[in-house]
Design a protein around this motif. Structure first.
Motif, PDB file in Angstrom:
ATOM      1  N   VAL A 154       0.839  -1.200   0.000  1.00  0.00           N
ATOM      2  CA  VAL A 154       0.000   0.000   0.000  1.00  0.00           C
ATOM      3  C   VAL A 154       0.875   1.251   0.000  1.00  0.00           C
ATOM      4  N   GLN A 155       1.939   1.213   0.813  1.00  0.00           N
ATOM      5  CA  GLN A 155       2.819   2.388   0.890  1.00  0.00           C
ATOM      6  C   GLN A 155       3.487   2.682  -0.452  1.00  0.00           C
ATOM      7  N   ALA A 156       3.966   1.627  -1.094  1.00  0.00           N
ATOM      8  CA  ALA A 156       4.622   1.823  -2.393  1.00  0.00           C
ATOM      9  C   ALA A 156       3.617   2.350  -3.411  1.00  0.00           C
ATOM     10  N   GLU A 157       2.422   1.774  -3.396  1.00  0.00           N
ATOM     11  CA  GLU A 157       1.384   2.215  -4.342  1.00  0.00           C
ATOM     12  C   GLU A 157       0.957   3.657  -4.075  1.00  0.00           C
ATOM     13  N   LEU A 158       0.904   3.983  -2.794  1.00  0.00           N
ATOM     14  CA  LEU A 158       0.460   5.323  -2.409  1.00  0.00           C
ATOM     15  C   LEU A 158       1.459   6.388  -2.875  1.00  0.00           C
ATOM     16  N   ARG A 159       2.727   6.035  -2.793  1.00  0.00           N
ATOM     17  CA  ARG A 159       3.777   6.916  -3.290  1.00  0.00           C
ATOM     18  C   ARG A 159       3.544   7.215  -4.778  1.00  0.00           C
ATOM     19  N   HIS A 160       3.237   6.149  -5.537  1.00  0.00           N
ATOM     20  CA  HIS A 160       2.929   6.320  -6.958  1.00  0.00           C
ATOM     21  C   HIS A 160       1.656   7.130  -7.153  1.00  0.00           C
ATOM     22  N   ALA A 161       0.675   6.862  -6.279  1.00  0.00           N
ATOM     23  CA  ALA A 161      -0.628   7.541  -6.391  1.00  0.00           C
ATOM     24  C   ALA A 161      -0.442   9.049  -6.297  1.00  0.00           C
ATOM     25  N   LEU A 162       0.449   9.468  -5.394  1.00  0.00           N
ATOM     26  CA  LEU A 162       0.726  10.897  -5.245  1.00  0.00           C
ATOM     27  C   LEU A 162       1.380  11.446  -6.515  1.00  0.00           C
ATOM     28  N   GLU A 163       2.326  10.666  -7.049  1.00  0.00           N
ATOM     29  CA  GLU A 163       3.023  11.099  -8.274  1.00  0.00           C
ATOM     30  C   GLU A 163       2.087  11.123  -9.474  1.00  0.00           C
ATOM     31  N   ARG A 164       1.188  10.124  -9.528  1.00  0.00           N
ATOM     32  CA  ARG A 164       0.308   9.987 -10.706  1.00  0.00           C
ATOM     33  C   ARG A 164      -1.013  10.708 -10.548  1.00  0.00           C
ATOM     34  N   ASP A 165      -1.156  11.420  -9.422  1.00  0.00           N
ATOM     35  CA  ASP A 165      -2.377  12.203  -9.241  1.00  0.00           C
ATOM     36  C   ASP A 165      -3.638  11.328  -9.181  1.00  0.00           C
ATOM     37  N   GLU A 166      -3.546  10.230  -8.425  1.00  0.00           N
ATOM     38  CA  GLU A 166      -4.700   9.322  -8.316  1.00  0.00           C
ATOM     39  C   GLU A 166      -5.606   9.672  -7.142  1.00  0.00           C
ATOM     40  N   LEU A 167      -5.182  10.619  -6.318  1.00  0.00           N
ATOM     41  CA  LEU A 167      -6.034  10.991  -5.192  1.00  0.00           C
ATOM     42  C   LEU A 167      -7.071  12.003  -5.657  1.00  0.00           C
ATOM     43  N   VAL A 168      -8.248  11.925  -5.068  1.00  0.00           N
ATOM     44  CA  VAL A 168      -9.309  12.883  -5.396  1.00  0.00           C
ATOM     45  C   VAL A 168      -9.915  13.411  -4.099  1.00  0.00           C
ATOM     46  N   LEU A 169     -10.472  14.598  -4.188  1.00  0.00           N
ATOM     47  CA  LEU A 169     -11.131  15.170  -3.014  1.00  0.00           C
ATOM     48  C   LEU A 169     -12.634  15.229  -3.229  1.00  0.00           C
ATOM     49  N   HIS A 170     -13.350  14.717  -2.242  1.00  0.00           N
ATOM     50  CA  HIS A 170     -14.785  14.935  -2.198  1.00  0.00           C
ATOM     51  C   HIS A 170     -15.027  15.945  -1.074  1.00  0.00           C
ATOM     52  N   TYR A 171     -16.144  16.641  -1.186  1.00  0.00           N
ATOM     53  CA  TYR A 171     -16.420  17.711  -0.229  1.00  0.00           C
ATOM     54  C   TYR A 171     -17.773  17.505   0.423  1.00  0.00           C
ATOM     55  N   GLN A 172     -17.780  17.631   1.740  1.00  0.00           N
ATOM     56  CA  GLN A 172     -19.040  17.530   2.472  1.00  0.00           C
ATOM     57  C   GLN A 172     -19.387  18.900   3.044  1.00  0.00           C
ATOM     58  N   PRO A 173     -20.615  19.396   2.755  1.00  0.00           N
ATOM     59  CA  PRO A 173     -20.977  20.728   3.263  1.00  0.00           C
ATOM     60  C   PRO A 173     -21.243  20.744   4.764  1.00  0.00           C
ATOM     61  N   LYS A 174     -20.985  21.901   5.347  1.00  0.00           N
ATOM     62  CA  LYS A 174     -21.426  22.208   6.712  1.00  0.00           C
ATOM     63  C   LYS A 174     -22.434  23.330   6.558  1.00  0.00           C
ATOM     64  N   VAL A 175     -23.485  23.297   7.333  1.00  0.00           N
ATOM     65  CA  VAL A 175     -24.469  24.379   7.253  1.00  0.00           C
ATOM     66  C   VAL A 175     -24.611  25.076   8.600  1.00  0.00           C
ATOM     67  N   GLY A 176     -24.945  26.367   8.533  1.00  0.00           N
ATOM     68  CA  GLY A 176     -25.227  27.131   9.744  1.00  0.00           C
ATOM     69  C   GLY A 176     -26.632  26.811  10.230  1.00  0.00           C
ATOM     70  N   LEU A 177     -26.823  26.854  11.544  1.00  0.00           N
ATOM     71  CA  LEU A 177     -28.142  26.633  12.136  1.00  0.00           C
ATOM     72  C   LEU A 177     -28.646  27.955  12.706  1.00  0.00           C
ATOM     73  N   PRO A 178     -29.930  28.243  12.572  1.00  0.00           N
ATOM     74  CA  PRO A 178     -30.974  27.372  12.029  1.00  0.00           C
ATOM     75  C   PRO A 178     -31.225  27.546  10.527  1.00  0.00           C
ATOM     76  N   ASP A 179     -30.506  28.445   9.854  1.00  0.00           N
ATOM     77  CA  ASP A 179     -30.920  28.792   8.485  1.00  0.00           C
ATOM     78  C   ASP A 179     -30.573  27.742   7.431  1.00  0.00           C
ATOM     79  N   GLY A 180     -29.605  26.876   7.702  1.00  0.00           N
ATOM     80  CA  GLY A 180     -29.271  25.827   6.748  1.00  0.00           C
ATOM     81  C   GLY A 180     -28.446  26.285   5.554  1.00  0.00           C
ATOM     82  N   GLU A 181     -27.866  27.482   5.658  1.00  0.00           N
ATOM     83  CA  GLU A 181     -27.000  27.961   4.570  1.00  0.00           C
ATOM     84  C   GLU A 181     -25.632  27.293   4.680  1.00  0.00           C
TER      85      GLU A 181
END
Ligand code: C2E
Ligand code: MG
Ligand code: MG
Ligand code: MG
Length: 291
Positions: free
Chosen positions: A27-54
Motif C-alpha cells: 500500500v505504501q509503495a502504491e500510495l507513493r505512486h498515487a501521489l506522483e500519478r495524481d490518483e487521489l481525489v477530493l470529495h467535499y461535504q458541506p457544513k451548514v449554519g443553524l438554524p438557516d441551513g446555509e
C-alpha cells in the motif's frame, strides 16, 4: 520505527500467505505512486449554519481512485500513510488541491470556507506554517476561509513542535477546529492558548441525541464549552431531521452529516439543498432519511 499506537508490529497472515505488514508495504509503495500519478481525489461535504441551513464551508475528504480497486475511502489507506510518514506529503497535496478547488467555487460566486483535515505528523514539521502561508498567498485565499481540523487523539506527537506550529498557524488567521470531540482521550491541552474556531462533536453522541438522555447531556455541555471558549459548536454525523431540529433547539451553531449532504466532488454541492428557513419539515425528513 515502532508505531506510537502500538500497531507497527502486528502481523496478521491472510489466506494468500501475505502478511499484514507486507500488505502495508505494498500500500505504501502504491500510495507513493498515487501521489506522483495524481490518483487521489477530493470529495467535499458541506457544513451548514443553524438554524438557516446555509452552507458555510466544505470539508475536503480524500479518496484514492485506485487503478484496480476503484474508489477507496481514507480508512483503507490513511493508516498506512500515517505509519510511513507519507501522510505529510499527502496532506500537503490535499491542502494545495483544496485551496485550488476553492478558487473554483469562489469563481462560481460562493465564499464558503474550506476545511482540511491535518495529521499530527504535519504539525510536527516546523515549516508547515510557512507552507500554509505560501499556499494562502499563492491562491489569494483570505486566511479565515481556511479551517484546519485536528483530531484530539492525534494530538500526541512532539508536543513542543506541535504547539508552536499550531500557534503560528493560528497567528496567520487560519481557523483551528477540534475534530471528533469526545471520541478519544479528550484533551484540549495542546490547543490551550490558541483561539479554537470550532469544536466538532463526534457523531457517536450526535446520532444518539434523539433517544439517549446521556448523549443529550453530553452534546449540550460540549455546545456550552464551545461557546465558553468563543468557538463554534458543529455537530457531525447528522442523519435525521429529528436530530437536526434538536440541535437547533440546543443552540448548536453548525451541522454536517448525510441528512444535509454526503461527500461529493465540489461542483455537485447544491447550495440551496438545505437552506430551509427554520427547521426542516417532516415531509423533507421522511424522504431524506430513506434516501
Ligand atoms: P472526519 O474528518 O471526522 O470526517 C467525517 C467522516 O464521517 C467522513 O468519512 C464522512 O464521510 C463521514 N460522515 C459524514 N457525515 C456522516 C453521517 O451522517 N453518518 C456517518 N455514518 N458518517 C458520516 P471519510 O470520508 O471516510 O473520512 C474518515 C476520516 O478520514 C475523516 O474523519 C478524517 O479523520 C480522515 N480524513 C479524510 N480525509 C483526510 C485528509 O485529507 N487528511 C487527513 N489527515 N485525514 C483525512
Ligand atoms: Mg474532519
Ligand atoms: Mg470528524
Ligand atoms: Mg468523525
Amino acid at each position: 520505527y515502532q508505531g506510537k499506537r502500538g500497531t507497527a508490529d502486528i502481523v496478521v497472515y491472510s489466506g494468500d500467505g501475505i502478511s499484514h505488514s507486507q500488505q502495508w508495504l505494498v500500500v505504501q509503495a502504491e500510495l507513493r505512486h498515487a501521489l506522483e500519478r495524481d490518483e487521489l481525489v477530493l470529495h467535499y461535504q458541506p457544513k451548514v449554519g443553524l438554524p438557516d441551513g446555509e452552507v458555510t464551508a466544505l470539508e475536503a475528504l480524500v479518496r484514492w481512485q485506485h487503478p484496480e480497486r476503484g474508489l477507496l475511502p481514507p480508512g483503507d489507506f490513511l493508516p498506512a500513510a500515517e505509519h510511513s510518514g507519507l501522510i505529510v506529503p499527502l496532506t500537503e497535496w490535499v491542502l494545495r488541491r483544496a485551496l485550488t478547488d476553492r478558487l473554483g467555487w469562489t469563481a462560481a460566486g460562493q465564499s464558503w470556507a474550506v476545511s482540511v483535515n491535518v495529521s499530527v505528523r504535519n504539525l510536527e514539521v516546523a515549516g508547515f506554517p510557512d507552507l500554509v502561508a505560501e499556499l494562502l498567498a499563492g491562491t489569494g485565499t483570505p486566511a479565515d476561509r481556511l479551517v484546519l481540523e485536528v483530531t484530539e487523539t492525534a494530538l500526541a506527537g512532539d508536543v513542543d513542535t506541535v504547539e508552536r506550529v499550531l500557534a503560528r498557524v493560528a497567528a496567520l488567521g487560519v481557523g483551528l477546529s477540534v475534530d471528533d470531540f469526545g471520541a478519544g482521550f479528550t484533551s484540549l491541552s495542546h490547543l490551550r492558548g490558541q483561539p479554537v474556531a470550532e469544536i466538532k462533536i463526534d457523531r457517536k453522541f450526535v446520532a444518539d441525541v434523539a433517544h439517549d438522555p446521556q448523549s443529550r447531556a453530553i452534546v449540550r455541555s460540549v455546545i456550552e464549552l464551545a461557546h465558553a471558549l468563543g468557538s463554534r459548536a458543529t455537530a457531525e454525523g447528522v442523519e435525521t431531521a429529528e436530530v437536526y431540529r434538536w440541535l437547533i433547539e440546543a443552540g448548536c451553531d453548525e451541522a454536517q452529516g448525510y441528512l444535509i449532504g454526503r461527500p461529493v466532488p465540489w461542483p455537485q454541492v447544491d447550495p440551496a439543498m438545505f437552506a430551509v428557513p427554520g427547521a426542516v419539515s417532516e415531509e423533507v425528513s421522511a424522504t431524506m432519511i430513506e434516501g
